[in-house]
Design a protein around this motif. Structure first.
Motif, mmCIF file in Angstrom:
data_model
loop_
_atom_site.group_PDB
_atom_site.id
_atom_site.type_symbol
_atom_site.label_atom_id
_atom_site.label_comp_id
_atom_site.label_asym_id
_atom_site.label_seq_id
_atom_site.Cartn_x
_atom_site.Cartn_y
_atom_site.Cartn_z
ATOM 1 N N ASN A 91 0.820 -1.217 0.000
ATOM 2 C CA ASN A 91 0.000 0.000 0.000
ATOM 3 C C ASN A 91 0.854 1.267 0.000
ATOM 4 O OD1 ASN A 91 -2.501 -1.447 0.176
ATOM 5 N ND2 ASN A 91 -2.120 -1.765 2.360
ATOM 6 N N GLY A 92 2.169 1.081 -0.144
ATOM 7 C CA GLY A 92 3.051 2.237 -0.186
ATOM 8 C C GLY A 92 3.410 2.811 1.168
ATOM 9 N N LYS A 93 3.118 2.061 2.247
ATOM 10 C CA LYS A 93 3.453 2.553 3.581
ATOM 11 C C LYS A 93 4.831 2.026 3.994
ATOM 12 C CE LYS A 93 -1.195 3.130 5.499
ATOM 13 N NZ LYS A 93 -2.090 2.778 6.626
ATOM 14 N N PRO A 94 5.650 2.886 4.580
ATOM 15 C CA PRO A 94 6.994 2.450 4.973
ATOM 16 C C PRO A 94 6.983 1.622 6.249
ATOM 17 C CG PRO A 94 6.670 4.720 5.633
ATOM 18 C CD PRO A 94 5.425 4.314 4.881
ATOM 19 N N TYR A 95 7.964 0.747 6.378
ATOM 20 C CA TYR A 95 8.168 0.010 7.624
ATOM 21 C C TYR A 95 9.627 -0.423 7.689
ATOM 22 C CZ TYR A 95 7.967 -4.351 4.885
ATOM 23 O OH TYR A 95 8.221 -5.353 3.979
ATOM 24 N N ILE A 96 10.036 -0.902 8.854
ATOM 25 C CA ILE A 96 11.412 -1.355 9.054
ATOM 26 C C ILE A 96 11.396 -2.872 9.239
ATOM 27 C CG2 ILE A 96 13.466 -1.209 10.520
ATOM 28 C CD1 ILE A 96 12.605 1.644 11.218
ATOM 29 N N ALA A 97 11.984 -3.587 8.302
ATOM 30 C CA ALA A 97 12.075 -5.053 8.391
ATOM 31 C C ALA A 97 13.261 -5.412 9.275
ATOM 32 C CB ALA A 97 12.235 -5.659 7.005
ATOM 33 N N THR A 98 13.064 -6.383 10.147
ATOM 34 C CA THR A 98 14.128 -6.800 11.058
ATOM 35 C C THR A 98 14.554 -8.229 10.742
ATOM 36 O OG1 THR A 98 12.558 -7.634 12.722
ATOM 37 C CG2 THR A 98 13.219 -5.321 12.891
ATOM 38 N N TYR A 99 15.843 -8.471 10.886
ATOM 39 C CA TYR A 99 16.417 -9.796 10.692
ATOM 40 C C TYR A 99 17.242 -10.156 11.921
ATOM 41 C CZ TYR A 99 15.098 -9.413 5.757
ATOM 42 O OH TYR A 99 14.396 -9.287 4.589
ATOM 43 N N THR A 100 17.576 -11.419 12.051
ATOM 44 C CA THR A 100 18.451 -11.852 13.135
ATOM 45 C C THR A 100 19.889 -11.904 12.631
ATOM 46 O OG1 THR A 100 18.258 -14.208 12.616
ATOM 47 C CG2 THR A 100 16.580 -13.264 14.083
ATOM 48 N N ALA A 101 20.809 -11.996 13.570
ATOM 49 C CA ALA A 101 22.221 -12.092 13.185
ATOM 50 C C ALA A 101 22.454 -13.301 12.285
ATOM 51 C CB ALA A 101 23.090 -12.185 14.439
ATOM 52 N N GLU A 102 21.705 -14.393 12.556
ATOM 53 C CA GLU A 102 21.908 -15.633 11.810
ATOM 54 C C GLU A 102 21.336 -15.578 10.392
ATOM 55 O OE1 GLU A 102 21.125 -16.852 16.171
ATOM 56 O OE2 GLU A 102 20.602 -15.252 14.781
ATOM 57 N N THR A 103 20.420 -14.632 10.122
ATOM 58 C CA THR A 103 19.780 -14.596 8.803
ATOM 59 C C THR A 103 20.399 -13.531 7.891
ATOM 60 O OG1 THR A 103 18.032 -13.153 9.697
ATOM 61 C CG2 THR A 103 17.583 -15.522 9.622
ATOM 62 N N ALA A 104 21.598 -13.080 8.235
ATOM 63 C CA ALA A 104 22.333 -12.155 7.360
ATOM 64 C C ALA A 104 23.709 -12.757 7.087
ATOM 65 C CB ALA A 104 22.454 -10.779 7.999
ATOM 66 N N GLY B 170 34.036 7.780 -2.298
ATOM 67 C CA GLY B 170 35.005 8.135 -1.262
ATOM 68 C C GLY B 170 34.674 7.605 0.110
ATOM 69 N N ARG B 171 33.528 6.877 0.250
ATOM 70 C CA ARG B 171 33.146 6.304 1.542
ATOM 71 C C ARG B 171 33.041 4.793 1.427
ATOM 72 N NH1 ARG B 171 27.683 8.792 3.489
ATOM 73 N NH2 ARG B 171 27.062 7.604 1.634
ATOM 74 N N GLN B 172 33.245 4.121 2.555
ATOM 75 C CA GLN B 172 33.070 2.678 2.601
ATOM 76 C C GLN B 172 31.593 2.376 2.874
ATOM 77 O OE1 GLN B 172 35.153 -0.052 2.132
ATOM 78 N NE2 GLN B 172 36.542 1.486 1.260
ATOM 79 N N ASP B 173 30.847 2.026 1.840
ATOM 80 C CA ASP B 173 29.418 1.742 1.963
ATOM 81 C C ASP B 173 29.126 0.295 1.590
ATOM 82 O OD1 ASP B 173 28.866 4.293 2.773
ATOM 83 O OD2 ASP B 173 28.139 4.988 0.816
ATOM 84 N N LEU B 174 27.963 -0.157 2.009
ATOM 85 C CA LEU B 174 27.511 -1.496 1.640
ATOM 86 C C LEU B 174 27.254 -1.566 0.144
ATOM 87 C CD1 LEU B 174 24.991 -2.192 4.552
ATOM 88 C CD2 LEU B 174 27.029 -3.546 4.065
ATOM 89 N N THR B 175 27.769 -2.598 -0.496
ATOM 90 C CA THR B 175 27.499 -2.826 -1.917
ATOM 91 C C THR B 175 26.781 -4.153 -2.144
ATOM 92 O OG1 THR B 175 29.720 -3.755 -2.172
ATOM 93 C CG2 THR B 175 29.431 -1.416 -2.701
ATOM 94 N N LEU B 176 26.723 -4.980 -1.103
ATOM 95 C CA LEU B 176 25.999 -6.253 -1.196
ATOM 96 C C LEU B 176 25.544 -6.668 0.194
ATOM 97 C CD1 LEU B 176 25.197 -8.947 -2.725
ATOM 98 C CD2 LEU B 176 27.422 -9.818 -1.961
ATOM 99 N N VAL B 177 24.283 -7.074 0.299
ATOM 100 C CA VAL B 177 23.752 -7.658 1.527
ATOM 101 C C VAL B 177 22.874 -8.835 1.131
ATOM 102 C CG1 VAL B 177 22.330 -7.340 3.586
ATOM 103 C CG2 VAL B 177 23.764 -5.455 2.767
ATOM 104 N N VAL B 178 23.069 -9.960 1.787
ATOM 105 C CA VAL B 178 22.254 -11.146 1.521
ATOM 106 C C VAL B 178 21.524 -11.532 2.801
ATOM 107 C CG1 VAL B 178 22.240 -13.559 0.798
ATOM 108 C CG2 VAL B 178 23.878 -11.967 -0.227
ATOM 109 N N PHE B 179 20.207 -11.664 2.703
ATOM 110 C CA PHE B 179 19.387 -12.129 3.817
ATOM 111 C C PHE B 179 18.767 -13.471 3.447
ATOM 112 C CE2 PHE B 179 18.724 -7.430 4.661
ATOM 113 C CZ PHE B 179 19.529 -7.412 5.798
#
Length: 466
Positions: free
Chosen positions: A144-157, A167-176
């Motif tokens: 419906n276009g509403k924002p939310y924050i999805a949470t994961y556990t340490a084991e699922t990342a 010029g900054r160290q940013d995330l370029t890949l994340v796997v859940f």
């Protein structure tokens, strides 16, 4: 690189995260862990080996019962679970400062996919940081276009990569990794089957891409390139909206686990208790022996039975002297004290110290809890800023901050609760609690006086300890 690949930090910590998860569940999970948490004695290993041979007087089932009985006598204390509840209760009294623009106001009371408020999300992050040192968060929008924050556990990342971006160290890949209901007409509604899928977030040509892959790395759904909300969404995001909340900072690296020392003490107590209670069992049940010539029926023994020995026969008991029982009890007490000192950091069961020294030690020892509160709040604020940017709202209009202020009275009450739980469960000496009460300035009574008050229910305790 396969989609199932694991970051080396993740692989190194996976076993410790599982140990902390089992510590939180308690005796059921620890017992189910079997020899992982409680190794067999050499005698049990030999008995099982003997039972597997031909013409053995023992059956495999009988040999297995030796370890089963040994494990059932062991006692795993709920120190981690009780301490976590106490610490989160202490943090829950802190009120964060929250400012949201009108377009994001719904997040205040419904910030997650399962309907938790922002403060409840914050407390869940604090609990995860105390027990795992890590809580991955992802900004998302529902159908419906509403924002939310999805949470994961340490084991699922299981995997992530960082690279130089502008010029900054940013995330370029994340796997859940996620569990998804298997599709098919033969699915059982009362016993659903799930499969593991992988949500892969990466940057392609500086554009945020989302893919859902199976174990083989094949796409299950068409890739998406989420753009700014509103208009034609023609401007894609140029970053991955993920934050790895940590116990010391919020960079993607794995952080230390604040309650791990207590969990290790509880596990060592569990192992020692197996030997202790087995020794007590042997002490209470001496082994009868007989020596005689000729026939005799000695199969029945016990306090209500009379032994009829033939002429020249003799009998007696081989009693377990238990010379090491006291050493085991002392070692268990050492683990109790270590757990109490680890959880109740403001309580020093050692020697005397000045008021200034105690104040300095408290400030240092509370740095872990203080750090967790600060990093959890910063993680929530960063996620809200991601959402604001995604919705083309000025991120500076978003605020989620907290200034943890634990008064001496609150801290002493919370930490005393940890010690009180250990002592009242019968897993710790009363003297530890009595000394803690005196050091907190609640009483100056002797151990004998406090022991008497404990039996009558008049033990002086701060408000909130029950």
């Amino acid at each position: 690189m396969a989609v199932t690949s694991q970051n080396e930090q993740y692989a190194a910590m996976l076993e410790e995260w599982q140990e902390m998860e089992d510590a939180l569940i308690g005796p059921r999970a620890i017992s189910a862990g079997g020899t992982i948490y409680l190794p067999k004695t050499s005698g049990m290993i030999e008995a099982e080996s003997l039972a597997a041979s031909d013409n053995s007087p023992l059956t495999p089932s009988q040999a297995k019962q030796l370890y089963d009985a040994y494990k059932r006598r062991a006692e795993y204390p709920l120190w981690v679970k009780d301490s976590l509840r106490t610490m989160v209760g202490l943090v829950s009294r802190q009120e964060p400062e929250i400012q949201l623009p009108n377009q994001m106001s719904d997040l205040l009371n419904e910030a997650t996919s399962d309907g938790f408020s922002l403060k409840q999300l914050y407390l869940r992050i604090v609990a995860a940081l105390l027990t795992k040192g890590r809580k991955p968060l992802l900004a998302e929008f529902d159908d419906n276009g509403k924002p939310y924050i999805a949470t994961y556990t340490a084991e699922t990342a299981p995997n992530w990569l960082t690279s130089n971006v502008g010029g900054r160290q940013d995330l370029t890949l994340v796997v859940f990794s996620e569990k998804r209901l298997k599709e098919g007409s033969g699915a059982d509604e009362f016993n659903p089957e799930y499969e593991t899928v992988y949500r892969v977030l990466d940057l392609i040509d500086n554009q945020y891409r989302v893919r859902l892959l199976n174990d083989a790395g094949s796409e299950i759904e068409e890739a998406e390139y989420p753009g700014l909300v509103g208009g034609s969404q023609s401007k894609p995001l140029d970053f991955i909206p993920v934050v790895f909340a940590g116990s010391t900072d919020n960079n993607p690296d794995v952080d230390e686990i604040p309650l791990q020392t207590m969990a290790k003490a509880a596990l060592k107590f569990y192992q020692l208790s197996a030997d202790y209670y087995t020794s007590m069992h042997y002490t209470a049940h001496p082994q009868p022996w007989i020596a005689m010539n000729g026939d005799g029926d000695m199969r029945v023994t016990g306090p209500m039975a009379a032994w009829m020995l033939p002429e020249g026969g003799s009998c007696g008991y081989l009693e377990f002297q238990g010379a090491g029982i006291e050493a085991l009890r002392k070692a268990m007490q050492d683990q109790q004290n270590a757990a109490a000192e680890s959880g109740a950091k403001v309580i020093d069961i050692g020697g005397q110290e000045s008021g200034e020294a105690r104040k300095a030690r408290q400030a240092d020892q509370h740095s872990a809890l203080y750090s967790v509160c600060i990093t959890a709040a910063e993680a929530v604020e960063q996620m809200l800023k991601y959402v604001a940017y995604w919705m083309q709202i000025n991120p500076d209009e978003v605020t989620f901050t907290i200034q943890p202020k634990f008064s001496k009275e609150e801290v002493d009450a919370a930490m005393l609760q940890v010690v009180y739980n250990i002592v009242m469960s019968g897993l710790g000496p009363s003297e530890v609690l009595f000394e803690s009460l005196r050091r907190s300035g609640i009483t100056d009574k002797t151990d004998e006086e406090l022991a008497s008050l404990m039996t009558t229910g008049g033990l002086p305790l701060p408000e909130g300890v029950e």
